[in-house]
Write an enzyme that holds these catalytic residues in place. Structure first.
Site, PDB file in Angstrom:
ATOM      1  CG  MET A   1      20.247  74.543  31.497  1.00 33.28           C
ATOM      2  SD  MET A   1      19.015  73.543  30.644  1.00 33.28           S
ATOM      3  CE  MET A   1      18.020  73.094  32.169  1.00 33.28           C
ATOM      4  N   GLY A   4      20.749  72.249  38.818  1.00 33.11           N
ATOM      5  CA  GLY A   4      20.014  72.566  40.120  1.00 33.11           C
ATOM      6  C   GLY A   4      18.784  73.168  39.772  1.00 33.11           C
ATOM      7  CB  SER A   7      20.130  76.783  35.859  1.00 30.00           C
ATOM      8  OG  SER A   7      20.546  75.454  36.506  1.00 30.00           O
ATOM      9  CB  CYS A 118      33.343  80.636  37.999  1.00 33.85           C
ATOM     10  SG  CYS A 118      32.612  79.130  36.893  1.00 33.85           S
ATOM     11  CB  CYS A 214      32.355  72.914  41.212  1.00 32.62           C
ATOM     12  SG  CYS A 214      33.317  74.082  40.057  1.00 32.62           S
TER      13      CYS A 214
END
Length: 372
Positions: A1, A4, A7, A118, A214
């Site tokens: 999660m 956003g 998710s 990622c 990020c």
């Protein structure tokens, strides 16, 4: 999660489908500046692998990311509303691998895609380790892609919403994990996901989509690369801006400030639009040219990952060279040492070394590799 809407609604849909759901947020050490409430437990205090609750924070840099403490608080509120457990996993060390990759690729004149890595290394890598530790059968995310499980081996398909399809960034997942993945929002259009979020009273229903890398919490990518690199070594990547005929038209402070296809921010005015045609890391030249000079019909890719067996890969398929690009008809040939070659029917523009070339057969994601 991630905090956003995608998710968050994915968790809701999983509950509606009868699953027992555990919400997990991934923390890393590169946080944006924040203003925190008084909380006795600092967000940087927990040891690696610990499960913590995070303070309420507000971002100060106005960037829209996906892994900040503010995002963690949004995710926690959604989890509370859904009455599911929520944990924040400290993955600082694992994220460092992605940051090193990002810095190394830009320093080598390539254009990295940390979001793909990622997914490969963390979201559908380390999170499976955590899932196993708590006895969870599946790992689910809010990606806009679909899984088709009928008829044996699961197939990764494009999302229904073509404008949000994220199958491209999932090409590097290990094939063995497909049967343990869930992608609940892939069968929906984005407006429907926002509507569902509003109907169940989620505070993230109108939250903007994450658009930034990020861990680049402020400033430009090239500044981030130089700052990270200078902590370990001193490398001079400054050089000259040259036209395709060899004419020198300026200087630049580092090849990490450029990517193939770039038009803005070149640092030189030539009276007509010019694009980065290629980057030459050995000479440190950045070569500029007209749009037509970026066209190319061939590429090779390495470090391939296939989501189907090799004999299932058709010679004729469609290949996508960037996340925001359309796939194009091409002929694909498998090579030795985990490589493949592509010959497009028509020239493709701004094929950037370091980006992923992903192969499709209709809606099915076959796999892909990294452009050499």
């Amino acid at each position: 999660m991630s905090g956003g809407v995608d998710s968050s609604v994915a968790a809701h849909l999983l509950l509606e489908a009868g699953h027992e759901v555990i919400g997990v947020f991934m923390r890393h050490g590169h946080q944006s500046p924040v203003a925190c409430t008084n909380d006795p437990e600092s967000p940087d205090a927990p040891a690696r692998g610990s499960l913590v609750d995070l303070p309420v924070v507000n971002r100060l840099d106005h960037k829209q990311g996906c892994c900040t403490a503010a995002d963690a608080e949004d995710a926690r509120r959604v989890a509370d509303r859904l009455s599911i457990p929520f944990y924040a996993l400290n993955l600082d060390r694992e994220f460092k691998q992605i940051i090193d990759y990002f810095v190394d690729e830009y320093t080598a004149g390539r254009t990295p895609n940390p979001c793909v890595q990622c997914n490969n290394w963390i979201k559908f890598g380390k999170l499976f380790d955590y899932a196993d530790s708590v006895g969870a059968q599946y790992v689910a995310t809010g990606h806009y892609a679909r899984l088709e499980t009928a008829g044996g081996t699961p197939k990764l398909l494009r999302g229904i919403d073509s404008g949000k399809d994220q199958s491209y960034v999932l090409f590097g997942i290990k094939q063995k994990y497909l049967e343990r993945m869930l992608l609940p929002v892939g069968g929906y259009q984005k407006p429907d996901i926002r509507r569902l979020a509003g109907e169940v009273g989620m505070n993230v229903a109108e939250k903007k989509d994450s658009q930034e890398i990020c861990f680049v919490t402020r400033g430009r990518y090239d500044e981030f690369v130089r700052n990270e690199r200078d902590q370990k070594t001193s490398i001079d990547t400054a050089g000259e801006l040259v036209l395709t005929d060899g004419t020198v038209v300026g200087k630049h402070s580092g090849i990490e400030g450029f990517t193939v296809g770039q038009r803005k921010g070149l640092g030189v005015a030539l009276g007509e639009p010019k694009f980065v045609v290629r980057i030459e890391p050995e000479s440190r030249n950045v070569v500029l040219g007209d749009r037509e000079e970026m066209g190319c019909r061939e590429l090779t890719a390495k470090d391939c990952n296939w989501l189907v067996e090799h004999e299932e890969i058709p010679q004729r398929c469609e290949v996508q060279i960037r996340y925001n690009a359309s796939s194009a008809p091409a002929t694909v040939e498998l090579l030795d040492e985990g490589r493949f070659s592509v010959e497009f029917d028509e020239p493709q523009f701004a094929i950037a070394p370091g980006q992923a070339a992903v192969c499709y057969h209709g809606e099915q994601t076959l796999g892909g590799g990294w452009i050499e």
